[in-house]
Design a protein around this motif. Sequence first.
Motif, mmCIF file in Angstrom:
data_model
loop_
_atom_site.group_PDB
_atom_site.id
_atom_site.type_symbol
_atom_site.label_atom_id
_atom_site.label_comp_id
_atom_site.label_asym_id
_atom_site.label_seq_id
_atom_site.Cartn_x
_atom_site.Cartn_y
_atom_site.Cartn_z
ATOM 1 N N ALA A 116 0.759 4.218 -2.899
ATOM 2 C CA ALA A 116 0.353 5.385 -2.482
ATOM 3 C C ALA A 116 1.381 6.524 -2.995
ATOM 4 O O ALA A 116 0.808 7.599 -3.734
ATOM 5 C CB ALA A 116 0.120 5.711 -0.912
ATOM 6 N N THR A 117 2.789 6.240 -2.693
ATOM 7 C CA THR A 117 3.740 7.114 -3.239
ATOM 8 C C THR A 117 3.825 7.145 -4.846
ATOM 9 O O THR A 117 3.665 8.194 -5.559
ATOM 10 C CB THR A 117 5.121 6.692 -2.739
ATOM 11 O OG1 THR A 117 4.933 6.334 -1.391
ATOM 12 C CG2 THR A 117 6.074 7.684 -2.934
ATOM 13 N N PRO A 138 -5.371 3.879 1.919
ATOM 14 C CA PRO A 138 -4.229 4.793 1.448
ATOM 15 C C PRO A 138 -4.508 5.083 0.060
ATOM 16 O O PRO A 138 -3.934 6.523 -0.317
ATOM 17 C CB PRO A 138 -2.936 3.550 1.477
ATOM 18 C CG PRO A 138 -3.462 2.727 2.627
ATOM 19 C CD PRO A 138 -4.875 2.466 2.567
ATOM 20 N N SER A 183 0.212 8.597 -6.516
ATOM 21 C CA SER A 183 0.306 10.173 -6.253
ATOM 22 C C SER A 183 1.264 11.102 -7.157
ATOM 23 O O SER A 183 0.870 12.174 -7.776
ATOM 24 C CB SER A 183 0.423 10.334 -4.675
ATOM 25 O OG SER A 183 1.729 10.390 -4.518
ATOM 26 N N ARG A 212 -6.527 8.070 -0.058
ATOM 27 C CA ARG A 212 -6.005 9.403 0.524
ATOM 28 C C ARG A 212 -4.861 9.975 -0.445
ATOM 29 O O ARG A 212 -4.661 11.162 -0.573
ATOM 30 C CB ARG A 212 -5.097 8.933 1.899
ATOM 31 C CG ARG A 212 -6.365 8.640 3.034
ATOM 32 C CD ARG A 212 -5.599 8.799 4.296
ATOM 33 N NE ARG A 212 -4.776 7.355 4.532
ATOM 34 C CZ ARG A 212 -5.184 6.273 5.089
ATOM 35 N NH1 ARG A 212 -6.408 6.203 5.495
ATOM 36 N NH2 ARG A 212 -4.257 5.180 5.262
ATOM 37 N N PRO A 217 0.867 -1.099 -0.072
ATOM 38 C CA PRO A 217 -0.078 -0.058 0.081
ATOM 39 C C PRO A 217 0.833 1.257 -0.045
ATOM 40 O O PRO A 217 0.437 2.280 -0.754
ATOM 41 C CB PRO A 217 -0.787 -0.092 1.380
ATOM 42 C CG PRO A 217 -1.046 -1.592 1.603
ATOM 43 C CD PRO A 217 0.243 -2.343 1.149
ATOM 44 N N GLN A 218 1.812 1.253 0.752
ATOM 45 C CA GLN A 218 2.787 2.325 0.707
ATOM 46 C C GLN A 218 3.239 2.779 -0.599
ATOM 47 O O GLN A 218 3.274 4.033 -0.957
ATOM 48 C CB GLN A 218 3.821 2.225 1.836
ATOM 49 C CG GLN A 218 4.634 3.630 1.947
ATOM 50 C CD GLN A 218 5.515 3.573 3.314
ATOM 51 O OE1 GLN A 218 5.201 2.976 4.294
ATOM 52 N NE2 GLN A 218 6.545 4.043 3.145
#
Lengths: 297, 432
Positions: free
Chosen positions: B238-239, B269, B242, B272, B234-235
């Motif tokens: 997200a990075t 995530p 985005s 977001r 997920p991280q």
Amino acid sequence: MTELIETIGFGLVASAVVGLGAVGFTLQFSVSHVFNFAYGAVMTAAAYFAYLANVTFGLDIWIALAAGALFGAALTMAIEAGIFRPFLARRADTFTLLIASIGVGLVVVSVINAVAGFGAHSYEVNPQVAVHVWKFLWTPRQMATLGLAIVAMLALHVTLRYTRFGKAMRAVADDSDLAGNSGVNARRVTLLAWGISGLLCGMAGVILALSTVSFNTNVGSSLLLVAIAAAVVGGIGEPYGAMLGAVAVGLASEFFAWLVSPGLKDVAAFVLLVVILITRPNGLRSGEKMRTEAQSL
Amino acid sequence: MRRTLAGVLVLFLIAVGITACGSSSGESEAGKGEKLTAGMFIDFSGPAGEQANIVVAGCAAATGSINAAGGILGHEIGCERFDAGADPADAVPAASRMLSGASNLAFTLGPEEVASATAPIISAQKIVMLSASGDPHFNENDDPFFYRIVPADNVAGQAQAYWAYKSGFKNVAMLFENGSGALTVIEPVKEGLEKLGVNVTANLKVAPDQSSYRTEVQSLLASHPEAILSETDPQTAATFFSELLELNGGQMIPLQGTPATVVSSYEEPLVRAIGAENVEKYFEGTTVAAAEPGPALSEYQKYLLQSGSEVPEPELYKNEPYSTAFYDSSVATALAMVAAKSTSPEKFQGFLTKVTGSPGQGKVEVHTFAEGKKALEAGKQIVYMGTNGPIIWNQFHNREGAFQALAYNPAERKNEVRGTITPQELKQAMGE
């Protein structure tokens, strides 16, 4: 050509984050000769403190960043005074200090996990679109990050070069006993140096969490080894070297991803580290320069 | 000296004896009236611990249903947690502790991430394992005690490729992280796309959890894909996404994920990172098909919601495909014990394929443990029809099953079905 310049631009932004971390790390080492593995945990703690300020209390992200940086400074000073100073007073060896720092880091991260949970978190910020600045492609937030890093490095340079405190810090870095005999309050200087280092560490943690968009308690550890690599590439204990090392590592990572393989991006810093240490064992800028300057006091 | 050695030897023998008395072995039967244990051998304490309740939900519902029907051959059964952790170095001693500490261990749910390290240990004690592990080692499994309760990751990769094809994309980019989980699907996805004539414009394997991926994003954008097939943590997602929005003028590209991405720990995530609107409009993921309304699903949901404090927020798992898979396989295992008239895994494991499979051949279709138990006690042959239909194992004890494409509804925080891929449809598309 466009790709080359864009990659350089991306590398400079990465260098900014790494630089804040690397300079803070090397500053701690310069005054205490402690290889502090809790540094990554402090970055994480600062990121979470900024999250509290931004999301829970609704503060603007830049104010939250300042809060996170100050928290990083306070936590670092507490760790120095409460953990490392007693060990150093007892002349603990390097290995003992290393293990102690790992332990402190684990405790800090465990506390954060217990309070905030294992899940991912994100700051409340508006999405941005990258714009061309000459041929570089940056968002306004990335430009602010670059600016912040440059201002921080300049402020550190002015402090080290032109203030009494900076000269005292350099003296303690060279020989704390001699500095003490010369009337420098070595203990106070060390604590304040750790405070400055913690400030940089906190800034690095918050900016890193902002860059990754979604972060968890591994956020600090993900940057720690790269920051250490940058610090060692520059010459451990040498803040100006750490700045140079960060630029080298940041650019190397992006070029590695572009030309070699994205999957090996995080290897780039360590490949560079090995190459530099083989050719210049004391790093790009060794501690010699700092000691020479200290002798000129 | 001799007395000391003798004393140590006696103590050692006593310790071995105590361990042997308390240990679980698949060769032994449970004593009369003793409670059986369904051991949940999964990661409870690490980052994957958030997903642990998926397994707990399945186990709690299954044991609730089984016990309400009088248990298995006069034995109640309960779920017990055994934390495998995420590291094989921790999991191996944990497996040994489970085997020596659990009483009347009938079967395990898991192991998962640490399956290749711990399955041989559990198998050596002849304990049946019900696992959703994606480790490719088990794609051609020859361990008679290991059952993979969902389709293998390579089949999931084919499903992802097929959905991209079915969505009408002719040029796609692949974005996977350089981690063992994602690496098991990359080749099947790529091969699947090639078989279907879909062009792969970029194939990026990225280092996970980096502070930025702008260089990689630019490489991907330069290849002009119509869609991105992806699996990352997920991280990383997200990075990456985005920054993709930042560098693509605020425009998202359709994103199709794997089963690992249609979970809230990935989707939230992502919301977001790129916004709810973009997720709702551009994100889909293929995963094991969820359960269909019917008596089996009703039974599962009934006992799930009665699980009390055992399952926090049970509503979240009412239609969770992996929870129902663990439920179905646990019920099937319990029916295997009844059919074998034995609680010894060594004796009943061969009956698991006999109480499942395709309907017909004079077998009575049953949808709950109670129905199956009644039919078996009446001397009939049964086929257990699970929450999403028959449970069909291939020769490697891997379950065959349908897939669904899901889209995430951020407002309601749940996945919605966009399409279904049957096993036959997928095999035909892959030319098998």
